[in-house]
Every structure is written in C-alpha cells, then in structure tokens.
Design a protein around this motif. Structure first.
Motif, PDB file in Angstrom:
ATOM      1  N   ARG A  32      -0.785   4.210 -11.053  1.00 49.33           N
ATOM      2  CA  ARG A  32      -1.830   3.268 -10.645  1.00 49.33           C
ATOM      3  C   ARG A  32      -2.487   2.764 -11.929  1.00 49.33           C
ATOM      4  NH1 ARG A  32      -3.995   6.432  -7.609  1.00 49.33           N
ATOM      5  NH2 ARG A  32      -3.631   5.729  -5.482  1.00 49.33           N
ATOM      6  N   ASP A  35      -2.188  -3.476  -9.070  1.00 49.04           N
ATOM      7  CA  ASP A  35      -2.706  -2.196  -8.576  1.00 49.04           C
ATOM      8  C   ASP A  35      -1.773  -1.041  -8.923  1.00 49.04           C
ATOM      9  OD1 ASP A  35      -4.986  -3.305  -7.522  1.00 49.04           O
ATOM     10  OD2 ASP A  35      -4.569  -2.775  -5.447  1.00 49.04           O
ATOM     11  N   PHE A  36      -0.469  -1.247  -8.720  1.00 50.74           N
ATOM     12  CA  PHE A  36       0.507  -0.186  -8.958  1.00 50.74           C
ATOM     13  C   PHE A  36       1.623  -0.687  -9.863  1.00 50.74           C
ATOM     14  CE2 PHE A  36      -1.517   0.817  -4.914  1.00 50.74           C
ATOM     15  CZ  PHE A  36      -1.873   2.147  -5.116  1.00 50.74           C
ATOM     16  N   ASP A  66       3.482  -3.462  -0.273  1.00 51.08           N
ATOM     17  CA  ASP A  66       3.535  -2.275   0.592  1.00 51.08           C
ATOM     18  C   ASP A  66       4.188  -1.070  -0.083  1.00 51.08           C
ATOM     19  OD1 ASP A  66       2.329  -3.568   2.890  1.00 51.08           O
ATOM     20  OD2 ASP A  66       4.209  -4.677   3.071  1.00 51.08           O
ATOM     21  N   GLU A 124      -0.056   1.159  -0.531  1.00 49.73           N
ATOM     22  CA  GLU A 124      -1.279   0.914   0.221  1.00 49.73           C
ATOM     23  C   GLU A 124      -1.293  -0.374   1.033  1.00 49.73           C
ATOM     24  OE1 GLU A 124      -4.730   1.309  -2.261  1.00 49.73           O
ATOM     25  OE2 GLU A 124      -4.334   3.414  -2.729  1.00 49.73           O
ATOM     26  N   ASP A 133      -0.116  -4.622  -3.332  1.00 48.51           N
ATOM     27  CA  ASP A 133       0.086  -3.521  -4.281  1.00 48.51           C
ATOM     28  C   ASP A 133       0.550  -3.999  -5.656  1.00 48.51           C
ATOM     29  OD1 ASP A 133      -0.738  -1.674  -2.461  1.00 48.51           O
ATOM     30  OD2 ASP A 133       1.240  -0.826  -2.044  1.00 48.51           O
TER      31      ASP A 133
END
Length: 429
Positions: free
Chosen positions: A234, A282-283, A297, A300, A304
């Motif tokens: 993350r 985010d990731f 997906d 989260e 993402d």
C-alpha cells in the motif's frame, strides 16, 4: 485524651505529608520532556503559513485537539483503564458494529504522545490506548494488533470474529508512538515504552516485511511466497521516517534496506506512471519484477490503482521524512504532485477533488478534508508555495459537513506538522 488527640493529629500530618510526597514524585515521573508546542526546526528553506501567527497556529492545533479528543477518544464500558479511537462515527464501516481499527489506534497514540504537556491526561490516555492495543492482538503475533474491533451483543469490544490479523500501517504507527512516548516520558514507569516498541518493531520485520525483497507488505496475513499479496504494498504504508527511527532504535540495519526499497518504489511509479502529476496509486503490485499500480478491485475497490482514499495521505506521509532529515529521494515526486494540484485547481483548495487517476483525471467529486489537508504538508517544501499554503491552511481549519473520523484525524496530524510541532524520536528541537 490530649495525648490520644495529639497522636491522631500526628498520624494525620504524616499521612498528608506522605501523600504530598507521592504526588510530587508522581508529578515528576510523568512530566513531559517534550511538551507541546515544540516548534521543531525543519529542513532549511521549508515554509509555514504566514497569514497567521505562530501562537495562533498553536492555539488552533490545541483547540482542534480538544474537539477531536472529545469526539473520538472512548473507553470500553467494561474496561476503565483502556481507551480506543472510535472510527465508525458516520456508520460507514462494515460490519455495522465496528468501533475501531489499528490505523485509528496508531494515529491516536502518536497524537497523544505529541500533545503531552498541553494535555495533562496525555500519559493516562496513552497508557490506556497501549493497554487496548495489547488486549486486541493479531492471531499471528501477539505484538501486532488485530486490524479491526467490533462491539458484541454484550457491549464488549472484541476482535472482528474470523478476521483477527493485522494491517501494517497501524502497527508501524503504534511502534513509532511508543518511541515517541519513550522520549516524552521515559521508560521507567509501569510500561517500558522502549522495550515494547522494540517488540513490535521486531514483529513488523518478522511478519509484515517480505524478507527477500525488503518490501512492506499489506499485513501479517500476506505470506512472502504469495506472488500476489506477498509481493504488493500500500503506497501510504511507505512510512519513510518511521523506518529510519526503527533502525535507530533497534540497530537493525535491515530497516535501511526497507527504507531504500520504499524510495525505489516511489521513484519507479513516479517516473513511469505519473511523471506529469506525481500521484501515487492506493496499491502497488509487481509484474515480472516491475512495480505497477494495482488493477481495479485488487483489494478494496474499483479505485485501487488510483490516487484515492488510501493514497490521499501521501503528501503528508512522504514529506515528513524530507522535513525532518532532508532526504531528497522523494522530493521530485512531492514537488511535481504539489505543483500539479496547484495548477489543476487554479490555486483554489476548494477545487481539490476526492480522488484522481494517475493521469490527473478526477474519479470522485467532492472536497473532502482527507484530500485537502495533506497538501498543506507537501506545500512546505518550496517558498514559491507561500500563497498556496496560506489558502490551504485557511481551508483546512474550516469545519466541513463531510468531515468524519478519517478526515478529522488526518486534519489534526497535518496541522501539527505544519505548525512546526511534529518531531521524531531522535530529533532535536
């Protein structure tokens, strides 16, 4: 009779004197060594808002801290020596009976340690937060915290049934907070803050770092051999200054490798995916050894791979390391991101949207403080941002209808930083 009265009076005098002595010793024992405000000297050339006096900024922080504490610092009904940070104030979290998460807990412990001196109950609250953390450990390692807690039918707070593993950022913040507490109050009281910090730092290295890649994993549930989750991260978990403090506190130089890898990840994404905006997803995942934004997906939701609710914290989280140490490895990305948002919004913080693709296209409308406040910190790195940071401060301290636990807690921490009151465990005032 007179002798008996004199004896009683003498005993009372001794008791009162003893109580006074105990009080004085206790008072001395818990005195804050680094009381708020600290006015830390950040990296040369950094700026603060100049449309408000330093004393006014300190007062704004202290006043909002009181508001935040009243709203979010809670006690379990059956545990009067514990505290937690209530995060489900808008009822958005799942399950509906969720009350807190380790992310919130880490924030609360850092804030409480920083605000000591201004708040005479800070140590009491911090120790209660510590006890709650220890009472809700991850199933994988007792030094880590289960990521979420819920209230059962009896009103007791328990780990989410069947989901008692950890989230890395919460554990990292708890460890950092314990290092702050050691510097704030010392470690000779009921809780040996430094020893307990080392315990959780060791557990993070063991369970939340991919050993072969020096990569910060998502939690203790992600196994190194898992080619998806064991090799992803993350972006907002790349807590650069935390990693330096962990190395200093433990003498374990593996933390330098983790920090170096974090900087490598940031640079890789910035130069290949967001060189026009500086935004982070985010990731982040690996594909054939190359770091990439995650697909929709991944973990989260559909955003993402975008600059969304997790990465909204990056302008605050990444910039702190530069402010405190002068490490310039992420400075280009920070400057690009800040210049882009300033241009995108025409210098108006009210135009900041609640999420963007890495190319700068908005993915969610809104003007959440979660997205606005962190840019306060990134604006500090360049004197050309003076008007911008002034506007950001004025916008951030306003009350907004959408403000919730997440927005308000980020707001408070960014205000602490921008007012000059954030410090690291090894920093000097």
């Amino acid at each position: 009779m007179k002798k008996r009265v004199s004896l009683i009076i003498g005993v009372i005098v001794v008791i009162i004197a003893s109580i006074a002595l105990v009080y004085q010793n206790t008072k001395k024992e818990v005195a804050s060594k680094r009381p708020f405000p600290q006015h830390t000297v950040y990296q040369s050339g950094t700026i603060k808002p100049d449309n408000v006096l330093q004393e006014e900024m300190d007062d704004e922080v202290a006043d909002f801290y009181k508001t935040w504490k009243k709203k979010y610092l809670k006690q379990p009904v059956d545990k009067n020596d514990e505290y937690y940070i209530f995060y489900n104030d808008k009822g958005y979290a799942e399950p509906k009976n969720a009350v807190t998460v380790s992310e919130a807990h880490g924030y609360g412990m850092m804030i409480t340690a920083i605000m000591a001196g201004k708040d005479h109950k800070a140590k009491q609250n911090f120790d209660g937060l510590y006890r709650f953390y220890k009472a809700h450990s991850s199933k994988n390692n007792p030094s880590l915290m289960a990521w979420q807690q819920v209230k059962n039918k009896k009103g007791e707070i328990i780990n989410t049934p069947g989901d008692a593993d950890s989230a890395t950022d919460g554990d990292m913040d708890i460890a950092y907070a314990l290092l702050l507490a050691d510097q704030q109050w010392g470690s000779k009281g009921d809780i040996d803050y430094l020893a307990r910090a080392k315990d959780i730092i060791e557990a993070i290295m063991l369970n939340e770092i991919n050993q072969s890649q020096s990569l910060i994993k998502l939690g203790d549930w992600a196994e190194d051999k898992d080619h998806v989750y064991g090799q992803s991260t993350r972006s907002s978990d790349l807590l650069l200054n935390h990693l330096k403090s962990f190395e200093t506190a433990t003498g374990n130089h593996k933390w330098k490798d983790v920090r170096d890898e974090a900087y490598t990840i940031i640079h890789s994404i910035y130069t290949t995916k967001s060189d026009n905006t500086g935004l982070m997803p985010d990731f982040i995942v690996q594909s054939k050894g190359v770091y990439q934004p995650a697909q929709a997906d991944f973990l989260e939701g559909p955003n993402d791979g975008d600059y969304s609710w997790n990465s909204s914290r990056i302008p605050w989280r990444y910039t702190i390391d530069y402010l405190l140490t002068g490490d310039t490895r992420a400075l280009g990305q920070i400057q690009r991101m800040n210049n882009w948002i300033k241009e995108e919004t025409h210098g108006n913080p009210e135009n900041i949207q609640s999420g963007y693709m890495l190319n700068g296209k908005a993915v969610e409308e809104g003007n959440s403080t979660s997205f606005v406040a962190p840019f306060l910190v990134s604006a500090m790195v360049d004197s050309s941002n003076q008007l911008w940071i002034n506007k950001l401060w004025s916008r951030t301290i306003q009350e907004h209808d959408d403000d919730d636990y997440f927005a308000n807690t980020i707001k408070l921490q960014t205000m602490i930083v921008v007012s000059g009151n954030w410090w690291s465990p090894e920093s000097n005032t």
